[in-house]
Write an enzyme that holds these catalytic residues in place. Structure first.
Site, PDB file in Angstrom:
ATOM      1  N   THR A   1       1.055  -0.794   0.230  1.00 27.70           N
ATOM      2  CA  THR A   1      -0.043   0.602  -0.447  1.00 27.70           C
ATOM      3  C   THR A   1       0.886   1.269   0.163  1.00 27.70           C
ATOM      4  O   THR A   1       2.101   0.991   0.840  1.00 27.70           O
ATOM      5  CB  THR A   1      -0.647  -0.260   1.229  1.00 27.70           C
ATOM      6  OG1 THR A   1      -1.967   0.733   1.096  1.00 27.70           O
ATOM      7  CG2 THR A   1      -0.165  -0.543   2.577  1.00 27.70           C
ATOM      8  N   GLU A   2       0.347   1.776  -0.913  1.00 22.34           N
ATOM      9  CA  GLU A   2       1.329   3.554  -1.451  1.00 22.34           C
ATOM     10  C   GLU A   2       1.683   3.659  -0.362  1.00 22.34           C
ATOM     11  O   GLU A   2       3.022   4.967   0.161  1.00 22.34           O
ATOM     12  CB  GLU A   2       0.493   4.710  -2.239  1.00 22.34           C
ATOM     13  CG  GLU A   2       0.545   4.031  -3.338  1.00 22.34           C
ATOM     14  CD  GLU A   2      -1.281   3.038  -3.144  1.00 22.34           C
ATOM     15  OE1 GLU A   2      -1.377   2.588  -2.304  1.00 22.34           O
ATOM     16  OE2 GLU A   2      -1.983   4.197  -3.670  1.00 22.34           O
ATOM     17  N   ASN A   3       1.179   3.662   0.763  1.00 25.16           N
ATOM     18  CA  ASN A   3       1.441   5.034   2.771  1.00 25.16           C
ATOM     19  C   ASN A   3       2.667   4.789   2.995  1.00 25.16           C
ATOM     20  O   ASN A   3       3.694   4.799   4.267  1.00 25.16           O
ATOM     21  CB  ASN A   3      -0.124   5.660   3.070  1.00 25.16           C
ATOM     22  CG  ASN A   3      -0.813   4.136   3.818  1.00 25.16           C
ATOM     23  OD1 ASN A   3      -1.023   3.209   2.813  1.00 25.16           O
ATOM     24  ND2 ASN A   3      -0.327   3.770   5.111  1.00 25.16           N
TER      25      ASN A   3
END
Lengths: 239, 225
Positions: free
Chosen positions: B49-51
């Site tokens: 996930t990007e975060n």
């Protein structure tokens, strides 16, 4: 070398009007709510700082944190990738009324622009946004048969960040996914101020576990039991 | 019209069947997140996930959320054994450096040359792009899951996108409510269609020519309630 600051108010006292400010966090995770609210307190008392340019992945949620800064009228421009949240009313109202400027940056480009500034790299090339409206006006170049967009570094006057554990030299660790933009922004601002939930003497953080080395940090404020943005939004707190 | 189009869950199920064992996968926020629920038994998949999390698992039970532990959609997550945290530049190095095996996104329009439009419909309102423009250039395979047509019946698979682009020539596969379509050499290549639907019926709902190579498979999915 003790970088500890005496209070939240002291931490934000020197931020001038028109400053470009990086604020750490992704949504509520890693957002330095107490530092932001100290800045709002100062604005309410003195009318300053105003006309701020704020850099964050988002553009605030609910009526606290960055959303409260926007509502208070302190923010002239947001540089972000995703100005949408469960309640983005504060930003939306100002934006649709033409009262706040938006520079929309793809999320990875935003992170890399900040990292580049921290590393002294003025520009770089990425395939991200090539051929889209977000690349309009930017130089492009072909490398090995593929097209890339030139993106420039993104620096700031001040970074306001949140870390879990710090020592007085400014070494930092982060809690869970609250790391996100915080270590990058720490490198990219002229002055980096961090609120830490736990503050110890040098040597209390194992060198092998340091995520942000103290060289990137200018000031620390100890904020035990910090507020979580998401919890404040869900309980509809208004600051 | 004797056919019944697939539900979103059924589209997600079909896309999940093609995730390889050992893959590193990013599922876009919203509809694509549903794919994780249908990961086939016995396949070991690591979700990014990007975060800044690799190796996250299911959502926590209500009341068990820790809001420092979220995904790119700002939803609370849990960690699987072997998970890791990293900052945003490392996270997007995983994306742009070509380290992900698969990214799955939603779409407003997909063009036959692989162009994708999925971030805004026009010029009104507040634009928001997030990591979509990065993801389309980073993964080895970029797949889209979508209804075959818009709510008012217009084709989403088109000759040329009319909505603002997310990326050029980036999509390799499309899983829709009616078909599975690959993008090869600037063409839509039909791989599977609903068995109760004729090729002509499908072509009529598609905004560009569907090419056929080899045979057309039956798109058969379980009744997921």
């Amino acid at each position: 070398m003790d970088k500890t600051l005496p209070s939240l108010a002291a931490a934000v006292a020197d931020i001038p009007d028109g400053a470009q400010i990086m604020i750490g966090g992704f949504g509520g995770s890693g957002a330095p709510i107490e530092l932001i609210h100290a800045l709002i307190d100062r604005y309410r008392e003195t009318g300053s700082p105003r006309d701020l340019i704020v850099i964050n992945n988002n553009a605030g949620n609910g009526s606290i944190g960055i959303a409260a800064m926007i509502k208070a009228g302190m923010v002239a421009k947001m540089i972000c990738s995703f100005p949408r949240s469960s309640n983005a009313e504060a930003f939306n109202e100002k934006y649709l009324a033409g009262e706040i400027e938006l520079e929309l940056v793809p999320q990875g480009t935003l992170a890399e622009r900040i990292r580049a500034a921290g590393a002294g790299i003025p520009a770089f090339y990425t395939p991200t946004s090539y051929g889209t409206e977000l690349a309009e006006g930017k130089p492009v170049e072909e490398f090995d048969g593929k097209m890339y967009v030139q993106e420039r570094w993104l620096r700031a006057d001040i970074a306001l960040l949140k870390a879990e554990t710090g020592d007085t030299m400014g070494n930092l660790t982060y809690r869970l996914a609250a790391r996100n933009f915080n270590p990058l922004m720490a490198m990219a601002a002229d002055r980096t101020i961090v609120q830490v939930s736990t503050l110890g003497e040098p040597g209390t953080i194992e060198p092998e576990t340091v995520v942000t080395p103290g060289i990137f940090v200018d000031g620390l404020v100890h904020v035990p039991d910090p507020q979580q943005e998401e919890v404040l939004v869900r309980t509809e707190v208004v600051y | 019209m004797a056919y019944t189009k697939l539900s979103n869950a059924q589209i997600a199920w079909r896309a999940a069947q093609d995730i390889e064992d050992g893959a590193y996968v990013n599922l876009g926020i919203g509809f694509p997140e549903m794919i994780a629920k249908f990961q086939p038994e016995g396949r070991d998949v690591t979700y990014h996930t990007e975060n800044g999390v690799l190796g996250f698992g299911k959502a926590p039970a209500p009341g068990e959320e820790d809001w420092d532990l979220i995904n790119a959609g700002k939803k609370a997550i849990t960690l699987n054994p072997g998970a890791s945290f990293f900052h945003h530049a490392d996270s997007f190095a995983m994306v742009r450096g070509g380290h992900l095996d698969l990214a799955v996104l939603g779409a407003y329009q997909i063009a036959q040359n692989g162009d994708l439009a999925n971030w805004r419909v026009g010029t009104k309102g507040v634009p928001a792009v997030g990591g979509a423009m990065d993801l389309v250039h980073g993964a080895k395979r970029v797949a889209v899951i979508t209804d075959h047509v818009t709510k008012d019946g217009k084709p989403k698979l088109v000759e040329t996108c009319t909505f603002p682009l997310t990326g050029l020539g980036c999509v390799t596969q499309v899983y829709t409510s009616l078909a599975v379509v690959d993008i090869e050499d600037g063409h839509f290549v039909l791989r599977e269609k609903l068995p109760d639907m004729s090729f002509d019926e499908l072509q009529a709902l598609t905004g560009a020519t569907l090419h056929v190579k080899d045979s057309i498979g039956d798109l058969i999915v379980p009744d997921l309630g």
